[in-house]
Design a protein around this motif. Structure first.
Motif, PDB file in Angstrom:
ATOM      1  N   TYR A 116      -3.447  15.811   1.502  1.00 47.74           N
ATOM      2  CA  TYR A 116      -2.371  16.336   2.337  1.00 47.74           C
ATOM      3  C   TYR A 116      -1.245  15.310   2.499  1.00 47.74           C
ATOM      4  CZ  TYR A 116       0.121  17.432   6.652  1.00 47.74           C
ATOM      5  OH  TYR A 116       1.093  17.644   7.590  1.00 47.74           O
ATOM      6  N   ILE A 117      -1.602  14.065   2.786  1.00 50.74           N
ATOM      7  CA  ILE A 117      -0.584  13.033   3.000  1.00 50.74           C
ATOM      8  C   ILE A 117       0.207  12.773   1.715  1.00 50.74           C
ATOM      9  CG2 ILE A 117      -0.215  10.611   3.573  1.00 50.74           C
ATOM     10  CD1 ILE A 117      -2.582  10.750   5.448  1.00 50.74           C
ATOM     11  N   ILE A 118      -0.476  12.794   0.575  1.00 48.24           N
ATOM     12  CA  ILE A 118       0.214  12.584  -0.696  1.00 48.24           C
ATOM     13  C   ILE A 118       1.172  13.738  -0.979  1.00 48.24           C
ATOM     14  CG2 ILE A 118      -0.134  12.515  -3.191  1.00 48.24           C
ATOM     15  CD1 ILE A 118      -2.648  10.874  -2.684  1.00 48.24           C
ATOM     16  N   ASN A 152       0.210   4.806   5.920  1.00 51.12           N
ATOM     17  CA  ASN A 152      -1.229   4.896   5.648  1.00 51.12           C
ATOM     18  C   ASN A 152      -1.554   5.053   4.169  1.00 51.12           C
ATOM     19  OD1 ASN A 152      -1.846   4.729   8.404  1.00 51.12           O
ATOM     20  ND2 ASN A 152      -1.573   6.932   8.683  1.00 51.12           N
ATOM     21  N   ILE A 153      -0.543   5.172   3.330  1.00 52.03           N
ATOM     22  CA  ILE A 153      -0.784   5.299   1.889  1.00 52.03           C
ATOM     23  C   ILE A 153      -0.613   3.935   1.236  1.00 52.03           C
ATOM     24  CG2 ILE A 153      -0.122   6.460  -0.242  1.00 52.03           C
ATOM     25  CD1 ILE A 153       1.017   8.711   1.331  1.00 52.03           C
ATOM     26  N   PRO A 154      -1.627   3.423   0.562  1.00 54.11           N
ATOM     27  CA  PRO A 154      -1.510   2.119  -0.099  1.00 54.11           C
ATOM     28  C   PRO A 154      -0.389   2.114  -1.142  1.00 54.11           C
ATOM     29  CG  PRO A 154      -3.810   2.820   0.023  1.00 54.11           C
ATOM     30  CD  PRO A 154      -2.982   3.995   0.430  1.00 54.11           C
ATOM     31  N   GLU A 155       0.198   0.968  -1.334  1.00 51.52           N
ATOM     32  CA  GLU A 155       1.304   0.839  -2.284  1.00 51.52           C
ATOM     33  C   GLU A 155       0.873   1.209  -3.698  1.00 51.52           C
ATOM     34  OE1 GLU A 155       5.191   0.223  -3.377  1.00 51.52           O
ATOM     35  OE2 GLU A 155       4.345   0.150  -1.347  1.00 51.52           O
ATOM     36  N   THR A 156      -0.380   0.910  -4.037  1.00 52.52           N
ATOM     37  CA  THR A 156      -0.862   1.220  -5.389  1.00 52.52           C
ATOM     38  C   THR A 156      -0.901   2.731  -5.629  1.00 52.52           C
ATOM     39  OG1 THR A 156      -3.136   1.078  -4.524  1.00 52.52           O
ATOM     40  CG2 THR A 156      -2.220  -0.879  -5.603  1.00 52.52           C
ATOM     41  N   ILE A 157      -1.296   3.483  -4.617  1.00 47.09           N
ATOM     42  CA  ILE A 157      -1.360   4.946  -4.765  1.00 47.09           C
ATOM     43  C   ILE A 157       0.045   5.525  -4.839  1.00 47.09           C
ATOM     44  CG2 ILE A 157      -2.069   7.081  -3.634  1.00 47.09           C
ATOM     45  CD1 ILE A 157      -4.484   5.689  -2.573  1.00 47.09           C
ATOM     46  N   ILE A 158       0.977   4.985  -4.041  1.00 47.26           N
ATOM     47  CA  ILE A 158       2.354   5.465  -4.092  1.00 47.26           C
ATOM     48  C   ILE A 158       2.930   5.280  -5.491  1.00 47.26           C
ATOM     49  CG2 ILE A 158       4.708   5.049  -3.275  1.00 47.26           C
ATOM     50  CD1 ILE A 158       3.617   4.436  -0.550  1.00 47.26           C
ATOM     51  N   LYS A 160       1.291   5.006  -8.289  1.00 47.08           N
ATOM     52  CA  LYS A 160       0.575   5.850  -9.244  1.00 47.08           C
ATOM     53  C   LYS A 160       1.084   7.279  -9.202  1.00 47.08           C
ATOM     54  CE  LYS A 160      -4.095   7.430 -10.431  1.00 47.08           C
ATOM     55  NZ  LYS A 160      -5.535   7.357 -10.076  1.00 47.08           N
ATOM     56  N   LYS A 161       1.346   7.809  -8.012  1.00 49.16           N
ATOM     57  CA  LYS A 161       1.778   9.194  -7.866  1.00 49.16           C
ATOM     58  C   LYS A 161       3.241   9.389  -8.242  1.00 49.16           C
ATOM     59  CE  LYS A 161      -2.106  10.894  -6.511  1.00 49.16           C
ATOM     60  NZ  LYS A 161      -2.838  11.900  -7.341  1.00 49.16           N
ATOM     61  N   LEU A 162       4.066   8.363  -7.995  1.00 46.90           N
ATOM     62  CA  LEU A 162       5.496   8.535  -8.209  1.00 46.90           C
ATOM     63  C   LEU A 162       5.942   8.221  -9.637  1.00 46.90           C
ATOM     64  CD1 LEU A 162       5.542   8.867  -5.171  1.00 46.90           C
ATOM     65  CD2 LEU A 162       7.553   7.373  -5.093  1.00 46.90           C
ATOM     66  N   LEU A 168      10.603   2.899 -10.907  1.00 47.39           N
ATOM     67  CA  LEU A 168      10.819   1.852  -9.911  1.00 47.39           C
ATOM     68  C   LEU A 168      11.777   0.805 -10.469  1.00 47.39           C
ATOM     69  CD1 LEU A 168       9.963   0.829  -7.105  1.00 47.39           C
ATOM     70  CD2 LEU A 168       8.135  -0.458  -8.230  1.00 47.39           C
ATOM     71  N   ARG A 169      12.879   0.602  -9.729  1.00 43.43           N
ATOM     72  CA  ARG A 169      13.884  -0.355 -10.170  1.00 43.43           C
ATOM     73  C   ARG A 169      14.241  -1.303  -9.027  1.00 43.43           C
ATOM     74  NH1 ARG A 169      17.897   3.937 -13.307  1.00 43.43           N
ATOM     75  NH2 ARG A 169      16.462   4.436 -15.032  1.00 43.43           N
ATOM     76  N   ARG A 170      15.079  -2.306  -9.354  1.00 42.40           N
ATOM     77  CA  ARG A 170      15.511  -3.288  -8.364  1.00 42.40           C
ATOM     78  C   ARG A 170      17.045  -3.359  -8.385  1.00 42.40           C
ATOM     79  NH1 ARG A 170      12.398  -7.246  -6.082  1.00 42.40           N
ATOM     80  NH2 ARG A 170      10.811  -6.943  -7.711  1.00 42.40           N
TER      81      ARG A 170
END
Length: 269
Positions: A116-118, A152-158, A160-162, A168-170
């Motif tokens: 649900y959160i994802i 509450n969502i770990p950075e690794t999961i974010i 992976k899903k995105l 991801l850029r800078r």
């Protein structure tokens, strides 16, 4: 999400035509459902043969309705936001009984909660991308904004899903941001609405209310009754400690996720 009025009629014999008569009446009975003699009652309690029972139903619960007589001297006094008062006639009055859950409240640390959160994360991202495209600007969002909204969502999961829809850029200041991939197509409005249903939001908010109540009672680490047994075995054999464990177990048994899960499991058997 909406509520429906439904009336169940339990046949008294195979040739009972009362249910058909109820369907043809002009009374506000909603959708009339005729139950055969062998059909199971839709409620915890039984419906007597030859009797009917109305209910208020949603995708989350059903609750029996009990009509009450309205005295002819009763009226409804309504006050508007600007202070204007007006009287309205009361045609009908009814009491809604005990809610009987049809779905489970999300449990803490469960797979359903994570899904649900994802979905909320992805929906938030897609909506932001949509708004940027309507403005005619590059669809992007700062990485720290997502982390702030979904801590509450770990950075690794974010990541992976995105990575399926964004890169991801800078920027020049060293801030990380997610930019929409050129070949990614944002789901249709109908698909977006299905990602997070109103019922899912209610189930999540009910869980949050349960967690707040436990926190108010000083229960912060345990969320399921089954976890109490393991913790109890490690306690000293003292009356005070055992009494405290028993109290915690009782409180965990009446959390929204425990009550709804047990009820749904019981009624689905």
């Amino acid at each position: 999400m909406g509520a429906n009025l439904r009336t169940y009629y339990q046949k008294s014999s195979p040739g009972d035509q009362t249910g058909i008569s109820l369907r043809n009446e002009k009374r506000s009975l909603g959708n009339v459902v005729i139950l055969e003699q062998t059909d199971k009652s839709p409620f915890l309690g039984d419906i007597k043969a030859g009797c009917s029972q109305s209910s208020l139903e949603t995708n989350m619960y059903k609750a029996p309705i009990f009509p009450h007589k309205v005295p002819p001297t009763d009226y409804l006094l309504v006050r508007s936001a600007k202070g204007k008062l007006c009287l309205r006639r009361i045609d009908r009055a009814a009491v809604i009984g005990q809610q009987e859950p049809l779905m489970e409240v999300l449990a803490p640390a469960s797979k359903n909660l994570q899904a649900y959160i994802i979905n909320r994360l992805l929906l938030y991202l897609y909506r932001d991308f949509q708004a940027a495209e309507k403005r005619g600007t590059l669809p992007w969002i700062r990485a720290d904004e997502l982390s702030a909204h979904f801590p509450n969502i770990p950075e690794t999961i974010i990541r992976k899903k995105l990575k399926e829809c964004a890169v991801l850029r800078r920027d020049a200041n060293g801030h990380l941001f997610w930019a929409k991939k050129r070949d990614f197509i944002i789901p249709s409005e109908e698909e977006l609405k299905k990602m997070v249903l109103p019922e899912n939001v209610c189930a999540y908010e009910s869980m949050q209310a349960g967690l707040y109540r436990l926190k108010h009672l000083g229960i912060t680490r345990l969320t399921l009754p089954a976890s109490v047994s393991t913790a109890t075995s490690q306690l000293p054999d003292e009356a005070i400690a055992l009494a405290a464990a028993s109290h915690i177990e009782r409180e965990l048994q009446i959390t929204p996720w425990s009550l709804s899960s047990n009820f749904v499991a019981c009624t689905n058997q």
